[in-house]
Design an enzyme around this catalytic site. Sequence first.
Site, short mmCIF file in Angstrom:
data_model
loop_
_atom_site.label_atom_id
_atom_site.label_comp_id
_atom_site.label_asym_id
_atom_site.label_seq_id
_atom_site.Cartn_x
_atom_site.Cartn_y
_atom_site.Cartn_z
N LYS A 183 -6.53 -6.90 0.68
CA LYS A 183 -7.66 -7.35 1.52
C LYS A 183 -7.42 -8.73 2.13
CE LYS A 183 -10.85 -4.56 -1.17
NZ LYS A 183 -10.72 -3.37 -0.33
N GLY A 184 -6.83 -9.63 1.36
CA GLY A 184 -6.59 -10.98 1.88
C GLY A 184 -5.58 -10.96 3.01
N ALA A 185 -4.46 -10.30 2.79
CA ALA A 185 -3.41 -10.25 3.82
C ALA A 185 -3.93 -9.52 5.06
CB ALA A 185 -2.17 -9.55 3.27
N ASN A 186 -4.69 -8.45 4.86
CA ASN A 186 -5.23 -7.72 6.02
C ASN A 186 -6.17 -8.62 6.82
OD1 ASN A 186 -3.96 -5.48 4.93
ND2 ASN A 186 -5.81 -4.58 4.08
N ASP A 234 -7.91 6.54 10.27
CA ASP A 234 -7.68 5.95 8.94
C ASP A 234 -8.65 4.77 8.80
OD1 ASP A 234 -6.74 4.59 6.73
OD2 ASP A 234 -4.61 4.70 7.30
N ASP A 282 -11.89 -4.97 6.33
CA ASP A 282 -11.19 -6.26 6.39
C ASP A 282 -11.23 -6.83 7.81
OD1 ASP A 282 -10.56 -6.00 3.71
OD2 ASP A 282 -8.72 -4.89 4.15
N ASN A 301 -20.25 -3.80 1.51
CA ASN A 301 -20.70 -2.48 1.95
C ASN A 301 -21.92 -2.08 1.11
OD1 ASN A 301 -19.79 -1.35 -0.49
ND2 ASN A 301 -17.83 -0.69 0.39
N THR A 305 -22.24 -3.74 5.58
CA THR A 305 -21.51 -2.83 6.48
C THR A 305 -21.87 -1.40 6.11
OG1 THR A 305 -19.56 -2.86 5.04
CG2 THR A 305 -19.61 -4.46 6.82
N ASP A 365 0.85 -1.20 0.00
CA ASP A 365 0.00 0.00 0.00
C ASP A 365 0.88 1.25 0.00
OD1 ASP A 365 -2.19 -1.67 0.14
OD2 ASP A 365 -2.79 -1.08 2.18
O1 RIB Z 1 -9.28 -3.03 2.21
C1 RIB Z 1 -8.11 -2.26 2.20
C2 RIB Z 1 -7.15 -2.79 1.21
O2 RIB Z 1 -7.68 -2.64 -0.10
C3 RIB Z 1 -5.82 -2.09 1.16
O3 RIB Z 1 -4.88 -2.61 2.06
C4 RIB Z 1 -5.41 -2.20 -0.31
O4 RIB Z 1 -4.28 -2.97 -0.52
C5 RIB Z 1 -6.63 -2.75 -1.02
O5 RIB Z 1 -6.49 -4.08 -1.28
#
Ligand code: RIB
Length: 280
Positions: free
Chosen positions: A42-45, A221, A227, A176, A194, A15
């Site tokens: 989104k996956g990693a988060n 933020d 996520d 959403n 959401t 990001d």
């Molecule tokens: O949901 C937020 C994410 O959306 C960010 O981290 C960005 O990489 C996008 O995938």
Amino acid sequence: MTPPRIGVVGSANVDLVARCEALPRPGETVMASSLARLPGGKGANQAAALAALGAEVTFVGCVGADESGDWILSGLAARGVDVARAVRRDVATGTALIAVDASGENLIVVAPGANDALTPEALDLAGLDLVLCQLEVPVAVVEAVVARATATVLNRAPARALPPETLAGCRAIVANEHETRSLPLAELAHVVVTRGAEGASRLERGTEVAHAGSPRVTPVDTVGAGDVFCAAYALGLAEGWDLDETLRFAVAAGALATLAPGAQGSLPTRKEVEACLDAS
Ligand code: RIB
């Protein structure tokens, strides 16, 4: 009881986050006050958020055979996410261009890079009790997850078209308000909408059957808050919690995720979410 093993099939991005007073309108240029390179996708988060909530979590995704890919996978591993099933391809790791304004609101453009190189053949879902996925990877991958996983929770972000049988095959869909608009709600048994500061609702075949309001927070933020919501909701489903309790927990987790910069900068623990619910 053995804790459920949760898989997250999805994207991992670098990001690039610019903070500005107000988000640019089409055709406008604005000046940023800062620029940061942060782990995201989104996956990693969602995988990192599940680990912070204490879940046993496996990330299945694709990053580049580059320094960014190393950085993302080692970051997830350091948070307790199993990354052994992630694949590497000779393509640049995905990148998200993000602007965040003074109120914490954001806009995001994703250049998928290696995320687009994930294939159904590369998916290893063995032993996973529930899989959480989103739509920053190829649609064919999401179709394969729904067809093969024991249970799938789909975060319909970004809003991309899916075959009706894929949507109907999900245990739950989280979206959403914008992402919900093009869904065949009357045909879907379990959709969670959401609504940002207004909390979230659960819909059964288009009818709202539950709503949870959000605790009051002052967002720094909002990137990644959705996520964290999805991760918390998937955790409740995987552990078989009451659905209304799951909704309240996920709303509180999402709100707490807005309190620091970065998609993975404010991932609440289960205790922190419970304390927030007790206080509200
Ligand atoms: O949901 C937020 C994410 O959306 C960010 O981290 C960005 O990489 C996008 O995938």
